[in-house]
Design an enzyme around this catalytic site. Structure first.
Site, PDB file in Angstrom:
ATOM      1  CB  THR A  76      -3.861  -3.147  -1.980  1.00  0.00           C
ATOM      2  OG1 THR A  76      -2.917  -4.079  -2.445  1.00  0.00           O
ATOM      3  CG2 THR A  76      -3.608  -1.838  -2.630  1.00  0.00           C
ATOM      4  CB  CYS A 108      -8.723  -2.787  -6.553  1.00  0.00           C
ATOM      5  SG  CYS A 108      -7.690  -1.638  -5.624  1.00  0.00           S
ATOM      6  CB  THR A 111      -5.973  -5.499  -5.352  1.00  0.00           C
ATOM      7  OG1 THR A 111      -6.379  -4.582  -4.340  1.00  0.00           O
ATOM      8  CG2 THR A 111      -6.065  -6.915  -4.825  1.00  0.00           C
TER       9      THR A 111
END
Length: 180
Positions: free
Chosen positions: A7, A168, A171
């Site tokens: 990521t 996110c 992440t």
């Protein structure tokens, strides 16, 4: 089995320092976290260059090897190695299928390298890639602009990844930071 993806990578040049940070999450497809402790930021060329990847893990390893070979071939000239790698990546039918992006940096230069032939040097000394890249980029720009005298490059990189990890889902907070 689905594709494995990595990521967020963030890099910053700040007050004569430079740092690159990456999270540790590897996700298979859109549903399963397969690994929490992947190392996506590496030192290359006798520790003088940092490189980080976002995208398919296997593809990224291929690109790391290719970039390291170009660094050796061009005696550590980051810009030349990146341009030659991008030309090879874009010009080769098989390599064009690789799904990853790289940020590479040394003490003076930072570049984004992609398979479509782009080699981009940012105006503001900040780059971010991956699914959380826009979040990390926004956070990093704000931190650099408004807290610059109080923070080091390493602190900006780590905080930017932490903020991206809060937003996110691809992440995580297992953050590796490398400095030059």
């Amino acid at each position: 089995m689905g594709n494995f993806h990595a990521t967020t990578i963030f890099a910053v040049h700040h007050n004569g320092e430079c740092a690159m940070a990456g999270d540790g999450q590897v996700t298979m497809g859109n549903a399963v976290v397969m690994k929490h402790t992947a190392r996506k930021v590496r030192r290359l060329f006798q520790g003088k260059v940092l490189a980080g990847f976002a995208g398919s893990v296997a593809d990224a390893f291929t690109l790391f090897e290719m970039f390291e070979g170009k660094l050796e071939e061009y005696n550590g000239n980051l810009q030349r190695a990146a341009v030659e790698m991008a030309k090879q990546w874009r010009g080769d039918k098989m390599l064009r299928q690789l799904e990853a992006m790289l940020i590479v940096m040394d003490k003076t230069t930072m570049l984004l390298v992609s398979g479509t032939g782009e080699v981009i040097e940012p105006d503001d000394g900040i780059l971010a890639i991956g699914s959380g890249g826009n979040y990390a980029l926004s956070a990093g720009r704000a931190l650099k602009q408004y807290a610059s005298e109080h923070l080091t490059a390493k602190q900006i990189a780590k905080a930017s990844l932490e903020i991206a990890g809060d937003i996110c889902v691809y992440t995580n907070h297992n953050i590796i930071v490398e400095e030059l």
